[in-house]
Design a protein around this motif. Structure first.
Motif, PDB file in Angstrom:
ATOM      1  N   ASP A  38     -11.317   7.407  12.949  1.00 25.03           N
ATOM      2  CA  ASP A  38     -11.383   6.687  11.664  1.00 25.03           C
ATOM      3  C   ASP A  38     -12.509   5.656  11.666  1.00 25.03           C
ATOM      4  N   ARG A  39     -12.624   4.948  12.764  1.00 26.65           N
ATOM      5  CA  ARG A  39     -13.670   3.929  12.836  1.00 26.65           C
ATOM      6  C   ARG A  39     -15.057   4.565  12.793  1.00 26.65           C
ATOM      7  N   GLY A  40     -15.212   5.690  13.486  1.00 24.51           N
ATOM      8  CA  GLY A  40     -16.486   6.396  13.446  1.00 24.51           C
ATOM      9  C   GLY A  40     -16.810   6.896  12.051  1.00 24.51           C
ATOM     10  N   GLY A  69       0.814  -1.212   0.000  1.00 25.39           N
ATOM     11  CA  GLY A  69       0.000   0.000   0.000  1.00 25.39           C
ATOM     12  C   GLY A  69       0.841   1.253   0.000  1.00 25.39           C
ATOM     13  N   LEU A  70       1.937   1.235   0.750  1.00 25.60           N
ATOM     14  CA  LEU A  70       2.832   2.385   0.777  1.00 25.60           C
ATOM     15  C   LEU A  70       3.510   2.584  -0.576  1.00 25.60           C
ATOM     16  N   LEU A  71       3.866   1.473  -1.234  1.00 24.39           N
ATOM     17  CA  LEU A  71       4.466   1.554  -2.564  1.00 24.39           C
ATOM     18  C   LEU A  71       3.500   2.182  -3.563  1.00 24.39           C
ATOM     19  N   LEU A  72       2.248   1.716  -3.566  1.00 23.93           N
ATOM     20  CA  LEU A  72       1.256   2.282  -4.485  1.00 23.93           C
ATOM     21  C   LEU A  72       0.989   3.745  -4.160  1.00 23.93           C
ATOM     22  N   LYS A  73       0.936   4.069  -2.898  1.00 26.32           N
ATOM     23  CA  LYS A  73       0.676   5.450  -2.475  1.00 26.32           C
ATOM     24  C   LYS A  73       1.763   6.388  -2.993  1.00 26.32           C
ATOM     25  N   ARG A  74       3.022   5.952  -2.888  1.00 24.87           N
ATOM     26  CA  ARG A  74       4.133   6.813  -3.297  1.00 24.87           C
ATOM     27  C   ARG A  74       4.293   6.858  -4.815  1.00 24.87           C
ATOM     28  N   SER A  75       4.088   5.720  -5.469  1.00 21.28           N
ATOM     29  CA  SER A  75       4.324   5.688  -6.915  1.00 21.28           C
ATOM     30  C   SER A  75       3.206   6.370  -7.694  1.00 21.28           C
ATOM     31  N   GLU A 121     -12.359  12.432  -0.661  1.00 18.00           N
ATOM     32  CA  GLU A 121     -11.709  11.383  -1.444  1.00 18.00           C
ATOM     33  C   GLU A 121     -11.960  10.005  -0.824  1.00 18.00           C
ATOM     34  N   CYS A 122     -11.975   9.933   0.513  1.00 20.31           N
ATOM     35  CA  CYS A 122     -12.244   8.646   1.172  1.00 20.31           C
ATOM     36  C   CYS A 122     -13.679   8.190   0.912  1.00 20.31           C
ATOM     37  N   ILE A 123     -14.615   9.129   0.931  1.00 18.10           N
ATOM     38  CA  ILE A 123     -16.009   8.784   0.621  1.00 18.10           C
ATOM     39  C   ILE A 123     -16.108   8.272  -0.808  1.00 18.10           C
ATOM     40  N   ARG A 124     -15.379   8.921  -1.711  1.00 20.24           N
ATOM     41  CA  ARG A 124     -15.378   8.475  -3.109  1.00 20.24           C
ATOM     42  C   ARG A 124     -14.803   7.064  -3.228  1.00 20.24           C
ATOM     43  N   ALA A 125     -13.755   6.781  -2.477  1.00 17.00           N
ATOM     44  CA  ALA A 125     -13.166   5.436  -2.500  1.00 17.00           C
ATOM     45  C   ALA A 125     -14.150   4.408  -1.943  1.00 17.00           C
ATOM     46  N   PHE A 126     -14.835   4.761  -0.847  1.00 20.62           N
ATOM     47  CA  PHE A 126     -15.823   3.849  -0.254  1.00 20.62           C
ATOM     48  C   PHE A 126     -16.943   3.540  -1.248  1.00 20.62           C
ATOM     49  N   GLY A 182      -4.033   9.979   4.858  1.00 22.53           N
ATOM     50  CA  GLY A 182      -3.732  11.336   4.423  1.00 22.53           C
ATOM     51  C   GLY A 182      -4.711  11.889   3.397  1.00 22.53           C
ATOM     52  N   TRP A 183      -5.593  11.059   2.849  1.00 29.39           N
ATOM     53  CA  TRP A 183      -6.607  11.562   1.920  1.00 29.39           C
ATOM     54  C   TRP A 183      -7.640  12.372   2.703  1.00 29.39           C
TER      55      TRP A 183
END
Length: 470
Positions: free
Chosen positions: A253-255, A139-145, A200-205, A195-196
Motif C-alpha cells: 500500500d505504501r509503495g 470510515g467504516l460507517l461511510l463505506k457500508r452506508s 478507483e484509488c487513483i481516482r480518489a487520489f 477493498g477498492w
C-alpha cells in the motif's frame, strides 16, 4: 309461466330462456358477493382480526415496529447510537441502511462526525490512539452506508469530510505539527478505500489532490529554489504523510501511494520530493543543507537522517512493475546532489541502510559509467562508516571485488584501487589537521585510522590466504 327455448330460424340459432333460468343466474351472482359467514351485530371480532393482520404486517416488515414511528423520532433515537452501532445497522437490511444513510445527512449526525475535543485542538498523547480510532469507525460507517453508490458520489462524501478536517479551512488549528486532524482524515480515508481496486484509488487520489490544489503547489515548489518557501514545503510533507503514507498497513500500500505521489514528475523532481517527504526536519523546516555540511555523530543521528529515506527507496525498489533498477539508481544519484553535492560519508550512510542489493547495483553503475573518482571516494567513506558503526570490513572487501569483476581492463582496476588508497590518504590528512581543534574531528580521525587498519588487515589476509592456511 313463460318458457323460452332455442329455436332454429332459417339456419340460425335463436337463444330463448325462461323466467326460472334468469332467477337462478341472478341468485348465483348475488351469492358471490355475500360473506361466507353470517353478519353479526358487533364489529368487535372484525377489529381484533384487523389488528392481528396489522401487527403481523408490522412484524414481517423491514423495520418492524420501528417503521410506524415518525421519521423525526427515528432520527432522534439514532442519535443515541454509537458510530459502531450505526455501522452494524447498515448491514442488517436495505431499509435500515437507507434509514441510517438519511440520518447521516442530518444535523443530528454532527455529534458523531467530530468527537470532542475538536481534532485541531491539542489532544493528549495518551488519548490520541482512541481518538483516531473513532475516525476509523466513521470510515467504516461511510463505506457500508454508501456501498451501492457510484464512485463519484462516494468521492463527494470524502471531499466534504476533508473540508471539515483540513487545517486550511479553519481557524481552530493551533499548531500544525501537533494537530492530528489530517491524521484522523487519513485513517478515515484508508478505511473507506479498503477493498477498492487500483483505478478507483487513483481516482480518489487525483480528486483529493485537485481539491486542495496540490499539483500547482508542487510544481511551484519543485521548480523553485530549495528552501525558498519552508512553510509550504513542510505543509506538503505533513499532508502526504498524514493522509496517504502513515496510515498504510502494508508495504504494498505504501509503495502504491508513493508511486502516485512521485511518478507524475521527472526524476530530478522525484528525488527532491522524496527529500521533502523523508529528509531531516528541524523546527518544522526541511534541513536542505544538512547533508552537504555535516555528517551524523552516531548511530542514533544516522538513523534519524537516513532511515526513512532508505526504507522508502527499498519500498520503491520492490515495486518492479513501475520502478526499474535504472529509475532507482537515477533517483539515488539525484538525491545525493540536493541541494548541492552530499558529503561522501552521508551518501555512504544512505547506501549502507538501503541494503546490499541497491548499494551494489548503484556502485556498479558508477563503475560502468567511468565515474572512478566518485566511486573510490564512496568506498573509502563506506570503510569509515562500517568502522564507526561496528560493522566488519568484509562487506567492503566483497563489494569492491564485485565492482572489480565487472571492469573491462586491468588498467581500470588498478586505477580504482589506487584512487581508494589516495582517498584514504586525503581523509586522514584532513582529519588530522582539524583534530587538534575539535574533539569530534579527533574522534573521526581515530575512526578512519581504525578503518584503514582493519581494511588493510582484511586485504592482506585475502591476498595471502593460501600461504596463511598452509
Amino acid at each position: 309461466m313463460r318458457r323460452h327455448q332455442f329455436l332454429f330460424v332459417q339456419g340460425k340459432v335463436k337463444s330463448t330462456y325462461t323466467d326460472t333460468d334468469k332467477h337462478r343466474r341472478t341468485m348465483i351472482t348475488i351469492k358471490s358477493f355475500l360473506r361466507c359467514k353470517k353478519l353479526r351485530r358487533s364489529n368487535r371480532l372484525e377489529k381484533i382480526e384487523k389488528e392481528e393482520i396489522r401487527e403481523k404486517v408490522i412484524q414481517d416488515g423491514p423495520l418492524g415496529y420501528f417503521d410506524i414511528l415518525p421519521i423525526e423520532l427515528k432520527y432522534h433515537i439514532l442519535g443515541y447510537f454509537s458510530v459502531k452501532d450505526l455501522s452494524i445497522l447498515t448491514i442488517t437490511s436495505k431499509m435500515m441502511r437507507n434509514l441510517v444513510e438519511g440520518y447521516r445527512g442530518t444535523s443530528h449526525f454532527s455529534r458523531h462526525l467530530l468527537p470532542q475535543p475538536l481534532p485541531h485542538k491539542s489532544v493528549p498523547v495518551d488519548k490520541q490512539a482512541d481518538y483516531i480510532r473513532n475516525f476509523e469507525k466513521l470510515g467504516l460507517l461511510l463505506k457500508r452506508s454508501t456501498c451501492l453508490y457510484a464512485t463519484k458520489d462516494r468521492l463527494k462524501f470524502i471531499i466534504d469530510f476533508l473540508n471539515k478536517m483540513s487545517c486550511s479551512y479553519t481557524k481552530d488549528c493551533e499548531d500544525i505539527s501537533k494537530c492530528i486532524a489530517l491524521t484522523c482524515f487519513g485513517k478515515f480515508l484508508h478505511t473507506v478505500l479498503a477493498g477498492w481496486d487500483e483505478a478507483e484509488c487513483i481516482r480518489a487520489f487525483d480528486c483529493i489532490c485537485f481539491h486542495v490544489n496540490m499539483q500547482r503547489t508542487l510544481t511551484s515548489i519543485l521548480t523553485g529554489k530549495p528552501g525558498a518557501n519552508l512553510k509550504v514545503e513542510y505543509d506538503i510533507r505533513i499532508f502526504f504523510r498524514r493522509v496517504f503514507l502513515n496510515q498504510c498497513e502494508s508495504v504494498q500500500d505504501r509503495g502504491f501511494w508513493l508511486t502516485r505521489i512521485l511518478k507524475p514528475f521527472p526524476l530530478v523532481h522525484q528525488a527532491r520530493l522524496l527529500f521533502i517527504l523523508y529528509g531531516p526536519v528541524v523546527e518544522e523546516e526541511i534541513s536542505w543543507y544538512e547533508m552537504c555540511d555535516t555528517s551524523p555523530t552516531g548511530s542514533e543521528q544516522t538513523s534519524y537522517y537516513f532511515k526513512d529515506l532508505a526504507n522508502t527507496i527499498q519500498i520503491l525498489h520492490c515495486k518492479t512493475q513501475e520502478w526499474s533498477e535504472d529509475d532507482i539508481i537515477s533517483v539515488m544519484d539525484e538525491l545525493s546532489c540536493i541541494p548541492e553535492e552530499w558529503l561522501p560519508e552521508n551518501y555512504a550512510n544512505l547506501m549502507l541502510l538501503c541494503g546490499d542489493t541497491i548499494t551494489t547495483k548503484t556502485l556498479i553503475s558508477k563503475a560502468i559509467n567511468g565515474r572512478v573518482l566518485e566511486l573510490s571516494s564512496i568506498i573509502a567513506s563506506l570503510c569509515g562508516v562500517c568502522s564507526k558503526n561496528g560493522f566488519s570490513q568484509d562487506y567492503v572487501i566483497s563489494l569492491t571485488q564485485k565492482i572489480l569483476e565487472i571492469m573491462d581492463s586491468a588498467k581500470e582496476r588498478v586505477h580504482l584501487i589506487t584512487s581508494i588508497t589516495e582517498n584514504f590518504k586525503e581523509l586522514l590528512i584532513d582529519l588530522h589537521d582539524f583534530s587538534s581543534q575539535d574533539d569530534r574531528q579527533h574522534e573521526e580521525f581515530l575512526y578512519m585510522v581504525s578503518a584503514v587498519t582493519q581494511l588493510t588487515k582484511k586485504a592482506l589476509h585475502f591476498a595471502f590466504k593460501d600461504m596463511l592456511s598452509s
